[in-house]
Design a protein around this motif. Sequence first.
Motif, PDB file in Angstrom:
ATOM      1  N   TRP A  96     -43.067  22.571  -5.269  1.00 26.09           N
ATOM      2  CA  TRP A  96     -42.808  22.593  -3.824  1.00 26.09           C
ATOM      3  C   TRP A  96     -44.065  22.880  -3.019  1.00 26.09           C
ATOM      4  CZ3 TRP A  96     -38.642  20.384  -2.043  1.00 26.09           C
ATOM      5  CH2 TRP A  96     -37.544  20.259  -2.899  1.00 26.09           C
ATOM      6  N   SER A  97     -45.211  22.952  -3.673  1.00 24.70           N
ATOM      7  CA  SER A  97     -46.480  23.130  -2.946  1.00 24.70           C
ATOM      8  C   SER A  97     -46.678  21.949  -1.992  1.00 24.70           C
ATOM      9  CB  SER A  97     -47.653  23.169  -3.920  1.00 24.70           C
ATOM     10  OG  SER A  97     -47.496  24.217  -4.831  1.00 24.70           O
ATOM     11  N   PRO A  98     -47.356  22.208  -0.857  1.00 25.93           N
ATOM     12  CA  PRO A  98     -47.591  21.125   0.085  1.00 25.93           C
ATOM     13  C   PRO A  98     -48.742  20.231  -0.361  1.00 25.93           C
ATOM     14  CG  PRO A  98     -48.630  23.126   0.869  1.00 25.93           C
ATOM     15  CD  PRO A  98     -47.919  23.483  -0.414  1.00 25.93           C
ATOM     16  N   SER A  99     -48.712  18.991   0.087  1.00 24.82           N
ATOM     17  CA  SER A  99     -49.856  18.098  -0.128  1.00 24.82           C
ATOM     18  C   SER A  99     -49.818  17.023   0.954  1.00 24.82           C
ATOM     19  CB  SER A  99     -49.804  17.458  -1.526  1.00 24.82           C
ATOM     20  OG  SER A  99     -48.590  16.758  -1.735  1.00 24.82           O
ATOM     21  N   GLY A 100     -50.977  16.562   1.363  1.00 24.50           N
ATOM     22  CA  GLY A 100     -51.044  15.547   2.418  1.00 24.50           C
ATOM     23  C   GLY A 100     -50.214  14.328   2.051  1.00 24.50           C
ATOM     24  N   SER A 101     -49.338  13.916   2.955  1.00 27.20           N
ATOM     25  CA  SER A 101     -48.418  12.790   2.736  1.00 27.20           C
ATOM     26  C   SER A 101     -47.600  12.943   1.458  1.00 27.20           C
ATOM     27  CB  SER A 101     -49.161  11.447   2.706  1.00 27.20           C
ATOM     28  OG  SER A 101     -49.611  11.129   4.001  1.00 27.20           O
ATOM     29  N   ASN A 102     -47.475  14.181   1.017  1.00 29.60           N
ATOM     30  CA  ASN A 102     -46.660  14.504  -0.173  1.00 29.60           C
ATOM     31  C   ASN A 102     -47.107  13.728  -1.415  1.00 29.60           C
ATOM     32  OD1 ASN A 102     -44.709  16.052  -1.419  1.00 29.60           O
ATOM     33  ND2 ASN A 102     -43.017  14.677  -0.928  1.00 29.60           N
ATOM     34  N   PRO A 149     -59.433  15.974   0.380  1.00 24.09           N
ATOM     35  CA  PRO A 149     -58.163  16.586   0.789  1.00 24.09           C
ATOM     36  C   PRO A 149     -57.212  16.752  -0.394  1.00 24.09           C
ATOM     37  CG  PRO A 149     -58.810  14.879   2.340  1.00 24.09           C
ATOM     38  CD  PRO A 149     -59.735  14.748   1.167  1.00 24.09           C
ATOM     39  N   GLN A 150     -57.236  15.803  -1.324  1.00 22.87           N
ATOM     40  CA  GLN A 150     -56.330  15.911  -2.475  1.00 22.87           C
ATOM     41  C   GLN A 150     -56.794  17.008  -3.440  1.00 22.87           C
ATOM     42  OE1 GLN A 150     -57.399  12.558  -1.438  1.00 22.87           O
ATOM     43  NE2 GLN A 150     -55.641  12.836  -0.106  1.00 22.87           N
ATOM     44  N   TRP A 151     -58.126  17.190  -3.542  1.00 21.28           N
ATOM     45  CA  TRP A 151     -58.609  18.314  -4.367  1.00 21.28           C
ATOM     46  C   TRP A 151     -58.141  19.639  -3.753  1.00 21.28           C
ATOM     47  CZ3 TRP A 151     -62.086  18.554  -8.758  1.00 21.28           C
ATOM     48  CH2 TRP A 151     -62.354  17.291  -9.315  1.00 21.28           C
ATOM     49  N   ALA A 152     -58.119  19.678  -2.424  1.00 17.36           N
ATOM     50  CA  ALA A 152     -57.604  20.895  -1.760  1.00 17.36           C
ATOM     51  C   ALA A 152     -56.119  21.067  -2.067  1.00 17.36           C
ATOM     52  CB  ALA A 152     -57.843  20.815  -0.254  1.00 17.36           C
ATOM     53  N   GLY A 205     -55.764  22.676  -5.298  1.00 17.45           N
ATOM     54  CA  GLY A 205     -56.056  24.110  -5.217  1.00 17.45           C
ATOM     55  C   GLY A 205     -54.847  24.898  -4.743  1.00 17.45           C
ATOM     56  N   MET A 206     -54.151  24.344  -3.739  1.00 18.32           N
ATOM     57  CA  MET A 206     -52.951  25.038  -3.237  1.00 18.32           C
ATOM     58  C   MET A 206     -51.886  25.118  -4.328  1.00 18.32           C
ATOM     59  SD  MET A 206     -52.485  23.573   0.569  1.00 18.32           S
ATOM     60  CE  MET A 206     -53.894  22.632   1.081  1.00 18.32           C
ATOM     61  N   TYR A 207     -51.765  24.037  -5.051  1.00 11.47           N
ATOM     62  CA  TYR A 207     -50.794  24.002  -6.150  1.00 11.47           C
ATOM     63  C   TYR A 207     -51.124  25.086  -7.183  1.00 11.47           C
ATOM     64  CZ  TYR A 207     -48.635  22.187 -10.445  1.00 11.47           C
ATOM     65  OH  TYR A 207     -47.933  22.060 -11.620  1.00 11.47           O
ATOM     66  N   LEU A 208     -52.388  25.171  -7.555  1.00  8.57           N
ATOM     67  CA  LEU A 208     -52.771  26.131  -8.593  1.00  8.57           C
ATOM     68  C   LEU A 208     -52.553  27.571  -8.122  1.00  8.57           C
ATOM     69  CD1 LEU A 208     -55.947  24.324  -9.953  1.00  8.57           C
ATOM     70  CD2 LEU A 208     -53.752  24.615 -11.131  1.00  8.57           C
ATOM     71  N   GLN A 209     -52.854  27.836  -6.856  1.00  9.16           N
ATOM     72  CA  GLN A 209     -52.600  29.189  -6.346  1.00  9.16           C
ATOM     73  C   GLN A 209     -51.102  29.482  -6.354  1.00  9.16           C
ATOM     74  OE1 GLN A 209     -53.725  32.042  -5.820  1.00  9.16           O
ATOM     75  NE2 GLN A 209     -53.383  32.908  -3.808  1.00  9.16           N
ATOM     76  N   THR A 210     -50.301  28.487  -6.000  1.00 10.14           N
ATOM     77  CA  THR A 210     -48.845  28.683  -6.035  1.00 10.14           C
ATOM     78  C   THR A 210     -48.389  29.009  -7.452  1.00 10.14           C
ATOM     79  OG1 THR A 210     -48.645  27.120  -4.210  1.00 10.14           O
ATOM     80  CG2 THR A 210     -46.634  27.630  -5.415  1.00 10.14           C
TER      81      THR A 210
END
Length: 227
Positions: free
Chosen positions: A41-47, A147-150, A153-158
């Motif tokens: 459920w982590s966010p990502s640009g344009s999912n 942006p996708q590498w970011a 990163g959000m996914y990994l922190q989640t």
Amino acid sequence: MGRQAMLNVYEAVTSRRAVRGFTDRHVPREVLERVLSAAAWSPSGSNLQPWHAYVLTGGPLAELKKRAGARVVAGDPWDEREYEMYPPELKSPYRERRSAFGQERYSALGIAREDWEARQRAASANWDCFGAPAALFCYIDRDMGRPQWADVGMYLQTVMLLFRAEGLHSCPQMAWSVYRKTVAEVLSPPDGLVLFCGMSIGFEDVTVGYVRTGRAPLAETVTFVDG
Ligand SMILES: Cc1cc2nc3c(=O)[nH]c(=O)nc-3n(C[C@H](O)[C@H](O)[C@H](O)COP(=O)(O)O)c2cc1C
């Protein structure tokens, strides 16, 4: 084990740290699945959800540790890089932060600043996943941009925060990118994926000493523009 019912998000964030000593206590498959299902459920640009995670335990992880350890012993050169871990010339304040981190990390282990060999020995614990019985390897498509590498990163922190909710700890490891071919031998990822990092996962070995890393004061990294 069981989920830590009282762990709120602040507690998950502040109790997460890069743990570099794990016990061999088994991490159940259902816990790994629960965490990774929620992390989806982590966010990502344009999912786009640009993360590709591989989870290793048991024999395959032991095999990877063995192969990586053998490369260290053989003095095998690192695999050619697919991305730069850091800019070649780190400028201020990043340079000072990196050297403060090195000081904290190695002083916790009683290693002197100039003792390069001891530092290398400590760093080589990366290849044993610091004793962890589970590990995650995160890839991203070669075509993806910053942006996708970011997003990854959000996914990994989640993922890491959810592990805290399960009473587990983790250590993200870019180090694995230098042995990416060995990782690929064990995981057989499809062509076109770049290994960003590994992550050790398990229960903390509380007998392993550490110094908590610090953080820059808020004013160094946050600017409030008030009306
Ligand atoms: C993307 C990423 C890669 C990292 N790679 C490594 C690594 O290869 N080995 C390691 O011991 N720590 C690694 N770390 C952990 C950092 O050193 C650690 O997060 C940082 O010093 C802050 O400390 P803390 O996580 O304990 O708060 C990595 C962290 C991140 C976010």
